[in-house]
Design a protein around this motif. Structure first.
Motif, PDB file in Angstrom:
ATOM      1  N   THR A 142      50.582 -21.185  30.657  1.00  0.00           N
ATOM      2  CA  THR A 142      50.346 -20.528  31.951  1.00  0.00           C
ATOM      3  C   THR A 142      50.215 -19.019  31.728  1.00  0.00           C
ATOM      4  O   THR A 142      50.296 -18.552  30.597  1.00  0.00           O
ATOM      5  CB  THR A 142      51.515 -20.760  32.936  1.00  0.00           C
ATOM      6  OG1 THR A 142      52.609 -19.914  32.555  1.00  0.00           O
ATOM      7  CG2 THR A 142      51.945 -22.221  32.942  1.00  0.00           C
ATOM      8  N   ASP A 143      50.045 -18.284  32.798  1.00  0.00           N
ATOM      9  CA  ASP A 143      49.955 -16.829  32.703  1.00  0.00           C
ATOM     10  C   ASP A 143      51.311 -16.176  32.481  1.00  0.00           C
ATOM     11  O   ASP A 143      51.386 -14.970  32.267  1.00  0.00           O
ATOM     12  CB  ASP A 143      49.346 -16.253  33.991  1.00  0.00           C
ATOM     13  CG  ASP A 143      47.862 -16.553  34.087  1.00  0.00           C
ATOM     14  OD1 ASP A 143      47.220 -16.672  33.025  1.00  0.00           O
ATOM     15  OD2 ASP A 143      47.346 -16.673  35.208  1.00  0.00           O
ATOM     16  N   ASP A 144      52.376 -16.946  32.556  1.00  0.00           N
ATOM     17  CA  ASP A 144      53.717 -16.385  32.425  1.00  0.00           C
ATOM     18  C   ASP A 144      54.141 -16.316  30.959  1.00  0.00           C
ATOM     19  O   ASP A 144      54.276 -17.341  30.299  1.00  0.00           O
ATOM     20  CB  ASP A 144      54.714 -17.233  33.226  1.00  0.00           C
ATOM     21  CG  ASP A 144      56.140 -16.703  33.075  1.00  0.00           C
ATOM     22  OD1 ASP A 144      56.319 -15.474  33.169  1.00  0.00           O
ATOM     23  OD2 ASP A 144      57.046 -17.518  32.848  1.00  0.00           O
ATOM     24  N   ARG A 145      54.335 -15.105  30.446  1.00  0.00           N
ATOM     25  CA  ARG A 145      54.851 -14.848  29.092  1.00  0.00           C
ATOM     26  C   ARG A 145      54.137 -15.654  28.007  1.00  0.00           C
ATOM     27  O   ARG A 145      54.781 -16.370  27.234  1.00  0.00           O
ATOM     28  CB  ARG A 145      56.345 -15.171  29.053  1.00  0.00           C
ATOM     29  CG  ARG A 145      57.178 -14.364  30.043  1.00  0.00           C
ATOM     30  CD  ARG A 145      58.639 -14.767  30.017  1.00  0.00           C
ATOM     31  NE  ARG A 145      59.236 -14.522  28.706  1.00  0.00           N
ATOM     32  CZ  ARG A 145      60.479 -14.893  28.368  1.00  0.00           C
ATOM     33  NH1 ARG A 145      61.234 -15.522  29.228  1.00  0.00           N
ATOM     34  NH2 ARG A 145      60.942 -14.637  27.173  1.00  0.00           N
ATOM     35  N   PRO A 146      52.825 -15.534  27.920  1.00  0.00           N
ATOM     36  CA  PRO A 146      52.078 -16.356  26.950  1.00  0.00           C
ATOM     37  C   PRO A 146      52.514 -16.125  25.497  1.00  0.00           C
ATOM     38  O   PRO A 146      52.578 -17.079  24.712  1.00  0.00           O
ATOM     39  CB  PRO A 146      50.627 -15.926  27.148  1.00  0.00           C
ATOM     40  CG  PRO A 146      50.590 -15.244  28.471  1.00  0.00           C
ATOM     41  CD  PRO A 146      51.938 -14.640  28.679  1.00  0.00           C
ATOM     42  N   GLY A 147      52.793 -14.862  25.135  1.00  0.00           N
ATOM     43  CA  GLY A 147      53.198 -14.581  23.754  1.00  0.00           C
ATOM     44  C   GLY A 147      54.533 -15.204  23.417  1.00  0.00           C
ATOM     45  O   GLY A 147      54.697 -15.807  22.357  1.00  0.00           O
ATOM     46  N   ASP A 148      55.490 -15.061  24.325  1.00  0.00           N
ATOM     47  CA  ASP A 148      56.800 -15.670  24.096  1.00  0.00           C
ATOM     48  C   ASP A 148      56.699 -17.195  24.079  1.00  0.00           C
ATOM     49  O   ASP A 148      57.386 -17.862  23.303  1.00  0.00           O
ATOM     50  CB  ASP A 148      57.797 -15.223  25.178  1.00  0.00           C
ATOM     51  CG  ASP A 148      58.245 -13.784  24.981  1.00  0.00           C
ATOM     52  OD1 ASP A 148      58.042 -13.251  23.871  1.00  0.00           O
ATOM     53  OD2 ASP A 148      58.795 -13.200  25.929  1.00  0.00           O
ATOM     54  N   TRP A 149      55.850 -17.740  24.932  1.00  0.00           N
ATOM     55  CA  TRP A 149      55.697 -19.190  24.977  1.00  0.00           C
ATOM     56  C   TRP A 149      55.186 -19.720  23.631  1.00  0.00           C
ATOM     57  O   TRP A 149      55.729 -20.683  23.080  1.00  0.00           O
ATOM     58  CB  TRP A 149      54.734 -19.600  26.095  1.00  0.00           C
ATOM     59  CG  TRP A 149      54.408 -21.062  26.057  1.00  0.00           C
ATOM     60  CD1 TRP A 149      53.244 -21.647  25.672  1.00  0.00           C
ATOM     61  CD2 TRP A 149      55.318 -22.129  26.378  1.00  0.00           C
ATOM     62  NE1 TRP A 149      53.348 -23.013  25.733  1.00  0.00           N
ATOM     63  CE2 TRP A 149      54.621 -23.326  26.160  1.00  0.00           C
ATOM     64  CE3 TRP A 149      56.648 -22.184  26.812  1.00  0.00           C
ATOM     65  CZ2 TRP A 149      55.199 -24.584  26.363  1.00  0.00           C
ATOM     66  CZ3 TRP A 149      57.229 -23.430  27.012  1.00  0.00           C
ATOM     67  CH2 TRP A 149      56.507 -24.613  26.795  1.00  0.00           C
ATOM     68  N   ALA A 150      54.170 -19.069  23.096  1.00  0.00           N
ATOM     69  CA  ALA A 150      53.609 -19.508  21.813  1.00  0.00           C
ATOM     70  C   ALA A 150      54.673 -19.439  20.719  1.00  0.00           C
ATOM     71  O   ALA A 150      54.835 -20.378  19.922  1.00  0.00           O
ATOM     72  CB  ALA A 150      52.411 -18.633  21.443  1.00  0.00           C
ATOM     73  N   GLN A 151      55.408 -18.357  20.687  1.00  0.00           N
ATOM     74  CA  GLN A 151      56.411 -18.202  19.631  1.00  0.00           C
ATOM     75  C   GLN A 151      57.593 -19.145  19.849  1.00  0.00           C
ATOM     76  O   GLN A 151      58.193 -19.633  18.890  1.00  0.00           O
ATOM     77  CB  GLN A 151      56.875 -16.742  19.578  1.00  0.00           C
ATOM     78  CG  GLN A 151      55.762 -15.813  19.118  1.00  0.00           C
ATOM     79  CD  GLN A 151      56.163 -14.353  19.120  1.00  0.00           C
ATOM     80  OE1 GLN A 151      56.614 -13.817  18.116  1.00  0.00           O
ATOM     81  NE2 GLN A 151      56.006 -13.708  20.260  1.00  0.00           N
ATOM     82  N   ALA A 152      57.934 -19.396  21.103  1.00  0.00           N
ATOM     83  CA  ALA A 152      59.030 -20.325  21.391  1.00  0.00           C
ATOM     84  C   ALA A 152      58.690 -21.722  20.883  1.00  0.00           C
ATOM     85  O   ALA A 152      59.516 -22.399  20.264  1.00  0.00           O
ATOM     86  CB  ALA A 152      59.293 -20.364  22.898  1.00  0.00           C
ATOM     87  N   LEU A 153      57.447 -22.134  21.141  1.00  0.00           N
ATOM     88  CA  LEU A 153      57.007 -23.458  20.708  1.00  0.00           C
ATOM     89  C   LEU A 153      57.038 -23.569  19.182  1.00  0.00           C
ATOM     90  O   LEU A 153      57.482 -24.575  18.611  1.00  0.00           O
ATOM     91  CB  LEU A 153      55.585 -23.684  21.236  1.00  0.00           C
ATOM     92  CG  LEU A 153      55.165 -25.048  21.778  1.00  0.00           C
ATOM     93  CD1 LEU A 153      56.262 -25.726  22.565  1.00  0.00           C
ATOM     94  CD2 LEU A 153      53.912 -24.867  22.641  1.00  0.00           C
TER      95      LEU A 153
END
Length: 349
Positions: free
Chosen positions: A180-191
């Motif tokens: 989603t548009d919410d925290r895309p960079g953190d989302w990728a790294q979290a995954l």
DNA sequence: TATCCGTGGTC
DNA sequence: TGACCAAGGAT
């Protein structure tokens, strides 16, 4: 998509609590405080991490960023120096493309990285994964960042029965459904952090997993059996001879052809690598110069698509031949396979 | 599209 | 010892 949002919140909260401290990473707390990731460092780390573990890549990243703090510094490096600095990291086409990319950014884009996936994708050595990763991490674009970790996590979350590599498009689509548009960079790294530290290939730590409640493979009771895979062909064995020709403290090296295996790197002179072993006479006949060659044994090395048995022969003081004479201290610039041969020789000489 | 391209750690 | 695996890309 209430279900999706709950899953996302759980994983992002987990990331906020325990994101790994990596040399190139801006922590979630710093990100919230407004710190931006440096696109140059993000790009450099992503290229180094292609098919490469974090512990292996980290010292190279620290050395590179210290020697060349900006992409323009890197663009100005001599080719041979760059290849030497990359020695030991493997997949040497990455180093050639790294330099080409740095020069493109420094020259065509005035030292500024493109800030879109499409712009990044057009750069040398930047494929679908790296373009998405840099777009998300450095520019907070909602890109679908899919690496081996993400493929594994998706295959388990959704219990995908299609074996890899056929499942790749399906897994990518599933991953895209969570962006989603919410925290895309953190989302990728979290995954990716989840895949690296919890949802591991073997022995996944499901009792510590922030998203096990949404995981179909966990429900099914055999999460470690995902992703399904098709059997790989076994690795053939090849044989060759490496020659250590010395003159005082100097060793004779050759610059390898620019493309192909170990392309562009310095190496020991070798025979052709073939399916059948070399006997003593063949080994001497294949030497780059005539000399009194001594048999120093053999080393084993495994490449991606074949295993190599490399006999090592040494001789002293020949004058003929077109070599790059290099002091012994300079052997650190060699790919590992040759370093291994050189070390074996030092033990045995 | 299938193949080529490194290395080191782990079990 | 051997098989698998790691933040893939180019051709």
């Amino acid at each position: 998509m209430k279900n999706r949002d709950a899953l996302r919140s759980a994983l992002l909260a987990w990331y906020d609590r325990q994101a790994r401290a990596l040399a190139w990473r801006v922590s979630p707390a710093d990100r919230r405080a407004g710190v931006r990731a440096d696109p140059y460092r993000v790009w450099l780390s992503e290229v180094m991490l292609q098919q490469t573990t974090v512990p292996h890549a980290t010292p190279y990243f620290l050395s590179f960023t210290q020697r060349w703090p900006t992409v323009s510094d890197l663009a100005a490096v001599d080719d041979g120096d760059l290849m030497a600095a990359w020695a030991g990291l493997g997949y040497y086409a990455r180093a050639r493309n790294l330099l080409a990319c740095a020069r493109a950014v420094a020259g065509l884009h005035d030292g500024v990285f493109p800030d879109t996936e499409e712009g990044l994708r057009a750069l040398p050595g930047v494929g679908a994964y790296t373009a998405a990763a840099v777009a998300a991490i450095a520019f907070d674009r909602p890109a679908n960042v899919v690496d081996g970790n993400v493929e594994r996590v998706m295959s388990r979350l959704f219990a995908v029965e299609t074996p890899l590599p056929d499942a790749k498009p399906e897994l990518k689509a599933l991953a895209g459904g969570l962006v989603t548009d919410d925290r895309p960079g953190d989302w990728a790294q979290a995954l990716m952090d989840l895949g690296a530290t919890v949802c591991k290939p073997k022995g996944p730590l499901c009792d510590r997993c922030p998203v096990s409640a949404w995981c179909a493979a966990f429900k099914g009771g055999a999460p470690e059996t995902y992703p399904r895979k098709t059997r790989k062909a076994d690795r053939p064995r090849r044989h060759g001879v490496a020659y250590i020709l010395t003159r005082g403290d100097a060793v004779a090296l050759v610059r390898r052809p620019p493309k192909g295996l170990l392309g562009g790197m310095l190496g020991l002179p070798t025979s052709a690598w073939r399916a059948s072993p070399y006997d003593d006479a063949e080994a001497v006949a294949a030497a780059p110069v005539a000399a009194s060659w001594r048999d120093l044994g053999a080393v084993e090395h495994v490449f991606t698509h074949f295993s190599l048995t490399l006999r090592v022969f040494a001789a002293e003081g020949a004058n003929a031949g077109d070599f790059v004479w290099t002091p012994r201290e300079g052997l650190g610039a060699l790919p590992s396979v040759f370093l291994k041969a050189a070390r074996a020789a030092e033990r045995l000489i």
